[in-house]
Design an enzyme around this catalytic site. Structure first.
Site, PDB file in Angstrom:
ATOM      1  NE  ARG A  58      -3.825  -2.112  -0.003  1.00 11.00           N
ATOM      2  CZ  ARG A  58      -4.942  -2.071   0.708  1.00 11.00           C
ATOM      3  NH1 ARG A  58      -5.198  -1.021   1.454  1.00 11.00           N
ATOM      4  NH2 ARG A  58      -5.787  -3.072   0.671  1.00 11.00           N
ATOM      5  CG  ASP A 159     -14.879   5.761   5.759  1.00 14.48           C
ATOM      6  OD1 ASP A 159     -15.527   4.713   5.881  1.00 14.48           O
ATOM      7  OD2 ASP A 159     -13.642   5.779   5.683  1.00 14.48           O
TER       8      ASP A 159
END
Length: 292
Positions: A58, A159
């Protein structure tokens, strides 16, 4: 946060003939330890030791974006710039959004019955909105359950992942994902793309108009959302926090619920032994312990 959860991703490295991963970036044990510490401080996510491959995959994209070859240089850059937008990219990179429309289907008939019996305008909170499938599923449930009265209802969707929220606001999804819903819902709540939008479906305005998206970190000292809510959905998120963090968040949920409000958890989450403010009402559904 959507569901917001760390997961595995495609490794950008190259595989040799012996099956060994040839890395072009340097990730030391000290770097990995520091990354685990930083994501815990920033998002409360507890990264296990076996997540090292995921971390490499990532964050490699961020290192290449900045032309770096050592994770230590990337971490040093973050440390020098505590207010830099790169921190948002760092958090987004380590956050995966696994979600679906009407995921954990057994929750929605209970929600439908709950909102039909509610007094006053209904307010729901999707606390891990991810790319929007959950809050839009809540909005569809409101429209199906309340009919014209749904126009007075609202879904607050939050979020920590700003990239996921951008996709959520766009409300455009691959048609294969939408086809998993029953035909009546697809016809009522989606617009099929044509031309350059072929293969995608967009949420209809009558659904999206019920949802307000906001960026929010559950660990932040102040939350932008205000109660009371008829229901809070926080599913498949708590499992990535340690128990102390879970308990702290649950304590903050409680005053934001109406006295008979519902807290919906994920299929693998159990709050009964973490917090005394909630009691189990049904399958992964909780209500305030003080409400009998």
């Amino acid at each position: 946060m959507t569901t917001t959860e760390p997961g595995s991703g495609a490794d950008p490295g190259q595989w040799s003939g012996l099956g060994q991963l040839e890395r072009d970036l340097v990730l030391t044990d000290e770097d990995f330890t520091q990354i685990r510490k930083l994501i815990y401080q920033r998002a409360g996510i507890v990264l296990a030791e076996h997540k090292r491959e995921m971390v490499y995959s990532r964050l490699a994209k961020r290192l290449r974006h900045h032309g770096l070859i050592r994770f230590s240089d990337y971490l040093a850059r973050l440390a020098r710039q505590p207010e830099a937008r790169e921190w948002e990219e760092f958090t987004n990179a380590l956050t995966t959004n696994l979600t679906a429309f009407f995921r954990e289907m057994h929750h929605f008939p209970l929600l439908a019955e709950h909102v039909r019996q509610a007094s006053g305008p209904v307010r729901l909170w999707s606390a891990a909105a991810s790319s929007g499938e959950e809050p839009y599923s809540l909005a569809m449930t409101l429209l199906e359950s309340l009919g014209p009265k749904a126009s007075d209802a609202r879904v607050v969707a939050t979020d920590i992942d700003t990239e996921a929220l951008a996709r959520a606001r766009a409300g455009v999804y691959p048609i294969e994902q939408v086809r998993k819903l029953d035909e009546a819902r697809v016809k009522r709540f989606f617009q099929k793309g044509k031309g350059r939008h072929e293969g995608f479906a967009r949420i209809r305005p009558e659904v999206s108009s019920l949802v307000d998206f906001q960026s929010m970190n559950l660990l932040a000292p102040q939350w932008p959302v205000k109660g009371p809510f008829d229901a809070i959905f926080c599913r498949n998120v708590m499992i990535y926090f340690d128990k102390e963090t879970q308990a702290r968040i649950l304590e903050r949920f409680a005053p934001l619920l109406k006295p008979n409000g519902l807290l919906f958890a994920g299929h693998s989450e159990n709050f009964s032994y973490i917090s005394k403010v909630f009691r189990l009402r049904g399958q992964t559904v909780y209500t305030l312990a003080s409400h009998r």
